[in-house]
Enzyme design. Structure first.
Site, mmCIF file in Angstrom:
data_model
loop_
_atom_site.group_PDB
_atom_site.id
_atom_site.type_symbol
_atom_site.label_atom_id
_atom_site.label_comp_id
_atom_site.label_asym_id
_atom_site.label_seq_id
_atom_site.Cartn_x
_atom_site.Cartn_y
_atom_site.Cartn_z
ATOM 1 N N HIS A 1 18.724 25.408 -21.811
ATOM 2 C CA HIS A 1 19.076 24.005 -21.983
ATOM 3 C C HIS A 1 18.158 23.342 -23.019
ATOM 4 O O HIS A 1 16.972 23.182 -22.771
ATOM 5 C CB HIS A 1 18.940 23.303 -20.624
ATOM 6 N N GLU B 1 21.483 26.470 -26.178
ATOM 7 C CA GLU B 1 22.301 25.264 -26.296
ATOM 8 C C GLU B 1 21.963 24.444 -27.536
ATOM 9 O O GLU B 1 20.790 24.333 -27.900
ATOM 10 C CB GLU B 1 22.114 24.378 -25.055
ATOM 11 N N ASP C 1 22.865 20.520 -28.700
ATOM 12 C CA ASP C 1 23.508 19.211 -28.650
ATOM 13 C C ASP C 1 23.664 18.739 -30.088
ATOM 14 O O ASP C 1 22.735 18.890 -30.887
ATOM 15 C CB ASP C 1 22.643 18.211 -27.876
ATOM 16 N N HIS D 1 19.690 15.592 -28.682
ATOM 17 C CA HIS D 1 20.427 15.245 -27.474
ATOM 18 C C HIS D 1 21.045 13.865 -27.507
ATOM 19 O O HIS D 1 22.147 13.655 -27.014
ATOM 20 C CB HIS D 1 19.502 15.351 -26.254
ATOM 21 N N GLU E 1 27.251 21.419 -27.870
ATOM 22 C CA GLU E 1 27.850 20.256 -27.194
ATOM 23 C C GLU E 1 28.113 19.151 -28.199
ATOM 24 O O GLU E 1 27.207 18.726 -28.931
ATOM 25 C CB GLU E 1 26.929 19.715 -26.086
HETATM 26 CA CA CA Z 1 23.706 19.196 -23.518
#
Ligand code: CA
Length: 337
Positions: free
Chosen positions: A29, A56, A58, A71, A162
């Site tokens: 994460h 990940e 973002d 993020h 994301e």
């Molecule tokens: Ca995320």
């Protein structure tokens, strides 16, 4: 092995996504964010070496439409923007990445997440704020890094991008998904056999990514217990068998908050919900967020305990964690790697 099966039997593609349950995915994460400032390339390298399966990203856009890995749509919680460009905040007090060119963002120093009101770190035991030197990476830089590591280290670690607040980006005149998806394809992330999951909280955008934008890779809807989706619908709708069957028409998985998987205020009264079994019945993978050693869920008394409940009892298919090393260790010790 998975690729061979998929090539031979494309009709089993949806099934194969769910069938990963016996070896759940460790999703780093924001990188190994428990140890280094989130979303820095350094945090991604560390997570890679800790054995994470997916890293990940973002994603938000700059003023010149370059996707960068961070993020928030605001810069002040993870950089020195307020000191370097004090006059560039909007009337609401925020410094928006979308108001800065990439050249300007590259002048910033990234840091461990702070509360901008107090200047204090959100997680006090993590990497010291302001120490060393970090940058905010572009998506392109990060994909090159991971591809290079996959070449030199002989592994195939995946990506987990994301799309952050695509509806807001469109209101501001920028189409985040339309910019990002061609970059993923150019790097070879095209079908469900490629190690890439695209994730988003906005259900309308998840549908648009699949239909209008033609994304053929794995796709996951993020949602949270006890909160509303950005479109105003209730998150709990997606936890019902009917909601999950509807979701399975355009997505491959659901990413709920941990509270949707396990409820309870203590270890004594914790309870695993039906969400994972209902999702598996709909052939959806379940990748909940986010496990943190320094912010344990109330129903767990240690990381080992939390891993046992999530991987062992609830049988999730993957986990977003700030501490990928601990998840890898637990899974290895329990024959799941
Ligand atoms: Ca995320």
């Amino acid at each position: 092995m998975q690729r061979v099966i998929l090539t031979a039997l494309p009709g089993l593609l949806a099934l194969s996504v769910v069938a990963q349950t016996s070896k759940p995915l460790v999703i780093a994460h924001r990188g190994a964010s428990g140890y280094l400032p989130e979303h820095t390339l350094e945090a991604k390298v560390l997570a890679y070496e800790m054995g994470a399966d997916y890293l990940e990203q973002d994603l938000v856009l700059t003023k010149d439409d370059v996707p960068i890995v961070m993020h928030d749509i605001h810069l002040e919680t993870i950089s020195d923007v307020a000191r370097r460009f004090p006059e560039r905040k909007r009337a609401d007090g925020h410094y928006y990445a979308l108001d800065f060119t990439l050249a300007e963002i590259k002048q910033l120093r990234a840091n461990e997440r702070i509360n901008p009101k107090t200047g204090q770190p959100v997680y006090p035991r993590r990497f010291p704020v302001g120490h060393s030197s970090f940058q905010i990476p572009t998506l392109e830089e990060e994909l090159q890094l991971i591809a290079g590591l996959n070449q030199t280290r002989g592994r195939k670690v995946g990506i987990y991008p994301e799309l952050k607040q695509p509806g807001w980006h469109r209101q501001q005149g920028h189409d985040l998904s339309r910019v990002v998806l061609p970059i993923l394809r150019r790097h070879g992330y095209i079908t469900k056999a490629d190690p890439c999951w695209v994730q988003c909280f906005e259900v309308d955008e998840v549908k648009r990514i699949r239909s209008e934008l033609g994304w053929e890779g794995c796709l996951l809807l993020l949602t949270g217990a006890g909160r509303r989706n950005p479109d105003g619908s209730e998150a709990e709708h997606w936890f019902t068998p009917a909601g999950l069957a509807e979701l399975a028409k355009f997505a491959d998985g659901i990413g709920p908050s941990l509270g949707a998987i396990v409820t309870g205020r203590s270890k004594a009264d914790r309870k695993v919900t039906d969400l994972v079994s209902h999702a598996h019945a709909a052939k959806l993978a379940v990748h909940p967020y986010t496990l943190r050693a320094d912010e344990l869920p109330r129903w767990a008394d240690s990381m080992d305990d939390a891993h046992q409940v999530l991987f062992g009892d609830a049988r999730i298919d993957g986990l977003f964690t700030d501490f990928p090393d601990l998840a890898v260790q637990w899974l290895s010790a329990h024959g799941k790697r």
